[in-house]
Each structure stands twice: as C-alpha cells, then as structure tokens.
Write a protein that holds these residues in place. Structure first.
Motif, PDB file in Angstrom:
ATOM      1  N   ASN B  71       0.831  -1.202   0.000  1.00  0.00           N
ATOM      2  CA  ASN B  71       0.000   0.000   0.000  1.00  0.00           C
ATOM      3  C   ASN B  71       0.869   1.257   0.000  1.00  0.00           C
ATOM      4  O   ASN B  71       0.575   2.235  -0.682  1.00  0.00           O
ATOM      5  N   ARG B  74       2.187   1.719  -3.538  1.00  0.00           N
ATOM      6  CA  ARG B  74       1.135   2.183  -4.437  1.00  0.00           C
ATOM      7  C   ARG B  74       0.906   3.673  -4.206  1.00  0.00           C
ATOM      8  O   ARG B  74       0.835   4.479  -5.127  1.00  0.00           O
ATOM      9  N   ASP B 108      -6.386   8.774  -3.826  1.00  0.00           N
ATOM     10  CA  ASP B 108      -5.866   7.529  -3.279  1.00  0.00           C
ATOM     11  C   ASP B 108      -7.018   6.543  -3.069  1.00  0.00           C
ATOM     12  O   ASP B 108      -6.947   5.365  -3.424  1.00  0.00           O
ATOM     13  N   GLN B 109      -8.103   7.067  -2.518  1.00  0.00           N
ATOM     14  CA  GLN B 109      -9.278   6.241  -2.260  1.00  0.00           C
ATOM     15  C   GLN B 109      -9.889   5.739  -3.570  1.00  0.00           C
ATOM     16  O   GLN B 109     -10.236   4.564  -3.715  1.00  0.00           O
ATOM     17  N   ARG B 112      -7.899   3.030  -5.075  1.00  0.00           N
ATOM     18  CA  ARG B 112      -8.141   1.717  -4.474  1.00  0.00           C
ATOM     19  C   ARG B 112      -9.463   1.140  -4.980  1.00  0.00           C
ATOM     20  O   ARG B 112      -9.594  -0.060  -5.163  1.00  0.00           O
ATOM     21  N   ASP B 115      -8.646  -0.276  -8.240  1.00  0.00           N
ATOM     22  CA  ASP B 115      -7.450  -1.118  -8.252  1.00  0.00           C
ATOM     23  C   ASP B 115      -7.712  -2.466  -8.898  1.00  0.00           C
ATOM     24  O   ASP B 115      -8.727  -3.106  -8.643  1.00  0.00           O
ATOM     25  N   ASP B 168      -7.006  -0.732   4.783  1.00  0.00           N
ATOM     26  CA  ASP B 168      -5.539  -0.851   4.823  1.00  0.00           C
ATOM     27  C   ASP B 168      -5.061  -0.589   6.252  1.00  0.00           C
ATOM     28  O   ASP B 168      -4.616   0.365   6.605  1.00  0.00           O
TER      29      ASP B 168
END
Lengths: 357, 168
Positions: B71, B74, B108-109, B112, B115, B168
């Motif tokens: 994480n 990333r 970022d959210q 994910r 992803d 996470d």
C-alpha cells in the motif's frame, strides 16, 4: 465544504446479480440514444424490489461523490494520476510524451468568441492545450489558430485532439463539429521541402483536404463533411472502401464502410461559427434537434408537428428564449418537464383544442 | 476494544518488534521509513475486530507488513504521478496546498476503488464519470469499439460501486 470525500462502502450487501443489473441500467441510460421507453423500463425495474432501489442509490451516491473531481484542473489531475493516457489508439498513435509536449509548444490559442471569451481566459484552457485536446461545453463555441496558420472553430459540445509533428499535421475529431480553414505549412517543412500532410480523423475514416474550407461533424453512426471551398478527399476506414472527393458547395456523409454520394450544401451551413442557425424549409423536429445540440435541455415536439416546415435565423446563445419565441410565432404550447434523471425536457405541443395542424 | 486482542497485540509487539523492523528495513533500505511502516503495521492490527490467534506470529506479522508495504508503494507512485501532473498545471488551475492534500487522499481512495482493473477500463470509467463523455466519444478516445467501452464500464462500475473498499 465537504471537500473530496468518497462514500464509505455500504454495509448491507447487495446481491451480485442485482448489482450487475444496476450497472447495466446505468450504462444503458448513458447511451447515445435513450428513449422514453427505456426510462420507463428503468423506473419499473427500480420499483420492482427494494434491493434494486438500494443498488441504484448506491450508484447515484458514488457518482455524486465523483462529481467533485469534475472541475477543470481536478479532472485532469485525476486522469493523469490514476490512468495516464497511453498510445492505444489504432488509427492515430499519439507521439511519446516528450514529442507531444514539443508539438504543443507550437500551438497558439486564440480565445474570445463573443462574451464567453473572458470566462474561458480565466478558466485557462491552456491546460487543455497541454494535452493537445480542445473541448467545448454544450452551448460554447471557440476559435483556435494552430501553429501553421490553420484556423479552427469548435462548435458546441466538441472535443478534438491536435497532433502536429514534423511528419504530419493531424486532427482527431472525438465528438461534435469543427470548421477548418487550412493553411499551407507554416515554418515546419519535411525533408522533401513540402509542409507535413494535413488530415482529419474520425472513427469513420480520414479526410485529406486540398487547400480549403470545410466542416466535419461526428454523429453517432456516421461523419458528415461539408465543403465550402476547395476539395476534400474522404477515405472511409475499412480496407477496400472507395475514396470520394467532395468539392466546394457539396456535402457527404460516410461511415467506416463507405461514403454516400455528395449532395448540394444548403446555404449558411456554417452560420454556427457566427452563433446563428439558419433554417430553410426545415422540419420542426430537425430544427429542434439542431437547436438541442446547443442546449442542456432536451428539445422535442409532438409527433404530429414533426414535419411542420420552418424557415428563419436563430441565435444560438439563448436556446430557451429561441424555443419560447418559436412556440409563440407558430402558436404552439411549450411544456417543460424535469425528468427523474435530472434533465430538463422542453416539448412543443399543438394548442389545446386543436388536435391537428 | 477487546482486552484479549489488546493483550495479543502487546505480546506480538514485545516479542517481535525489533525483528519486524529489521525485516522492513531490509525491504525499504531506510531506518526511518521502516519505523513508520512498523507503526502502520501495528495500527492496522489495532483496528481489527476479531482476535488474531496467530499460530506462526512472524509469518502473520510478515503478511500484514507486506500489505502495508505494498500500500505504501502504491501510494508513493500515486503521489509521484500526482506531483508530476500538478507541476504541469497552470497556476490558476492548481489547487491550494490544503485542497491538494484532500484531493490526493480522495484520489488515493478512488485509486483503491479502481485497483486491479485494466488501465483502459479505468480510463473509460473516468472519461464517462469525470468528463461526461458518451460511449461513442470514449470509443474514439480509446480507439476501441463501443461494445468494448460498454464492457469496460460494466467491469469498472461493478467494482467501483459494489466492491467494498479494502481496508488498509
């Protein structure tokens, strides 16, 4: 402001097949040709089970959150951060980023068509130019001058990519309509001493002008070419499709498989450049469809009125007012409905009592 | 918080903290970063709802630390892409430092949420939701058929709307 927050995952699970159906509905409703019947069927589906409605609300909820990324600048940051563009287009490979940036430096933007100019200057479309992509919103029109002297006008709701390199000058029409006045070369010359070849690409094929003034419009199923000066050669995309040359005063439509024979160009077909639409004996339904390209509202009329012939000149800057004036001059009623979906619909109807015109 | 879980984490920390920090330092080659990641690993354990009951404490800790590490990587590459994009924005469009921090967290959210999707599917989804492009326009932009665009949007929508965010 509740800035940039995305919703937490919903705790109550939604059955996978319902989730799949909901996504299918969303895709169908975003389609380029939705009908009232589709919207009715969608509402029926939503009402059929509480899980359906919950799945739909989930989609709406996330979409609402995603809208906060849609501001100018922010959307570009989101694209560049999450899914950098790669040269994946088969028809027009984009140059590597460095070459692309270099090509962009040769672009000059000319802004300021009418009163939208100031707004545009402040909203800095130079960032859009930095991706060599130019866009107009619904109801917006814009003039661009490229490095070689070629002048472009972007009509409402239009997106283009400009790829100028030492080997080629290529425009890609992604949506909407452009009017082009080509120029020869500018400073860049190829090794043979000739200016790099100029072309316009659409999903349906390639256009090669021979020193000219022409417009290209992309519709869902085909591309329309109108030639005002000189001549333009159409090469439909599919291998083996015949090339067609269209000369001044003609227009032709084509798709990937081939081109239709050219027909005479109606007068003032490029009046949109000056913010006008000129109709000559045009069916009402067609006129509303044309005006509707410049409006966020959906314009329609009662089917019995569709073939009513209209002639006149209409300014494109205030479509609501044009429709009101049109209705008044024809003695029709106009009815505004805000759809569940959030889009406004303006319908022209025969006056009460008169069943037929 | 569950007293038993608290005790479990306390024991794991007392017994394996130096070892795990060493493992992380070998992975990232920096003592400070390793200390931060160690902190993140135990923070992650503290947010658990269920007891750990690890038979192999070191294997368990390594598995959690690997997730923290991946994480971190990333996020680092996301930040780099973000800063590059930010650098090429003209000043009037660039967000303020406060906005920028919030935006980066939200991206970022979103990253994910998307992803694991193939890049063109991500791009199709963003073009549809952020730019409001229609299917034909997205197809033109990506150089694929409208049918493919619909497939991309179905995959991306399925994941983005209905897959729970991975903690996470």
């Amino acid at each position: 402001m509740n800035a940039f927050r995305l919703p937490a995952p919903s705790d109550a699970p939604i059955p996978p097949d319902v989730a799949r159906q909901a996504v299918e509905w969303q895709i169908a409703l975003q389609g380029d040709d939705t009908t009232d019947a589709l919207h009715d069927a969608w509402r029926t589906w939503r009402a059929a089970h509480p899980d359906h409605e919950r799945a739909w609300q989930r989609i709406e909820h996330v979409n609402l959150a995603l809208r906060q990324f849609a501001a100018p600048g922010t959307a570009q940051l989101a694209h560049a951060t999450l899914a950098p563009a790669k040269p994946i287009s088969k028809t027009a490979p984009k140059p590597a980023p460095a070459a692309r940036r270099k090509a962009i430096k040769t672009l000059v933007l000319l802004l300021g068509v009418g009163s939208t100019g100031l707004w545009l200057a402040r909203q800095a479309p130079s960032w859009q130019a930095a991706l060599a992509t130019h866009r107009t919103r619904i109801g917006e029109r814009r003039e661009l001058r490229l490095a070689d002297g070629t002048v472009l006008w972007l009509n409402t709701d239009t997106a283009i990519d400009v790829d100028y390199t030492a080997e080629q000058r290529q425009l890609r029409l992604l949506r909407g309509e452009i009017l082009i006045v080509t120029a020869h070369g500018g400073d860049t010359l190829t090794s043979t001493g000739a200016p790099p070849p100029f072309s316009v690409l659409t999903p349906h094929g390639e256009l090669r002008p021979l020193g000219t003034r022409f417009s290209v419009r992309l519709d869902a199923t085909h591309t329309r070419l109108a030639v005002f000066g000189g001549a333009v050669a159409i090469q439909p995309r599919q291998a083996g499709a015949a090339t067609l040359t269209v000369t001044a005063g003609q227009q032709a439509r084509f798709d990937a498989a081939g081109a239709m024979p050219p027909v005479t160009l109606p007068g003032h077909a490029d009046a949109w450049r000056d913010g006008m639409l000129v109709a000559s004996d045009m069916p009402l339904a067609t006129l509303l469809a044309e005006l509707g390209r410049h409006a966020t509202a959906h314009l329609s009329c009662d089917p019995t009125l569709a073939d009513l012939r209209i002639s006149g000149s209409y300014p494109l800057d205030d479509i609501d007012r044009v429709v009101t004036t049109l209705a008044a001059s024809l003695g029709l009623r106009s009815e505004t409905v805000t759809r569940f979906w959030g889009r406004r619909e303006i319908r022209l109807l025969a006056p009460t009592g008169a069943r037929k015109l | 918080m569950d007293q038993h879980l608290k005790q479990e984490i306390h024991t794991l920390y007392a017994d394996h903290q130096p070892w795990l920090q060493g493992w992380l330092r070998k992975k990232v080659g920096c003592g400070h970063l390793a200390a931060d990641l160690l902190q993140d690993t135990f923070m992650r354990l503290l947010s658990r709802q269920t007891p750990i009951l690890a038979q192999e404490p070191r294997a368990f800790l390594t598995a959690v630390a690997k997730r923290v590490l991946s994480n971190h990587r990333r996020r680092a590459s996301l930040e780099q892409a973000y800063l590059q994009a930010l650098a090429s924005l003209p000043p009037p469009l660039a967000p303020s430092p406060e906005e920028s921090a919030l935006l980066l967290d939200a991206l970022d959210q979103l990253d994910r949420m998307l992803d694991g999707l193939p890049p063109p599917a991500k791009r199709a989804f963003l073009l549809s939701q952020l730019d409001g492009l229609g299917h034909a326009a997205i197809a033109a932009e990506l150089g694929v058929s409208v049918t493919t665009v619909k497939r991309y949007l179905a995959a991306a929508g399925q994941q983005c709307y209905f897959a729970a965010l991975t903690a996470d």
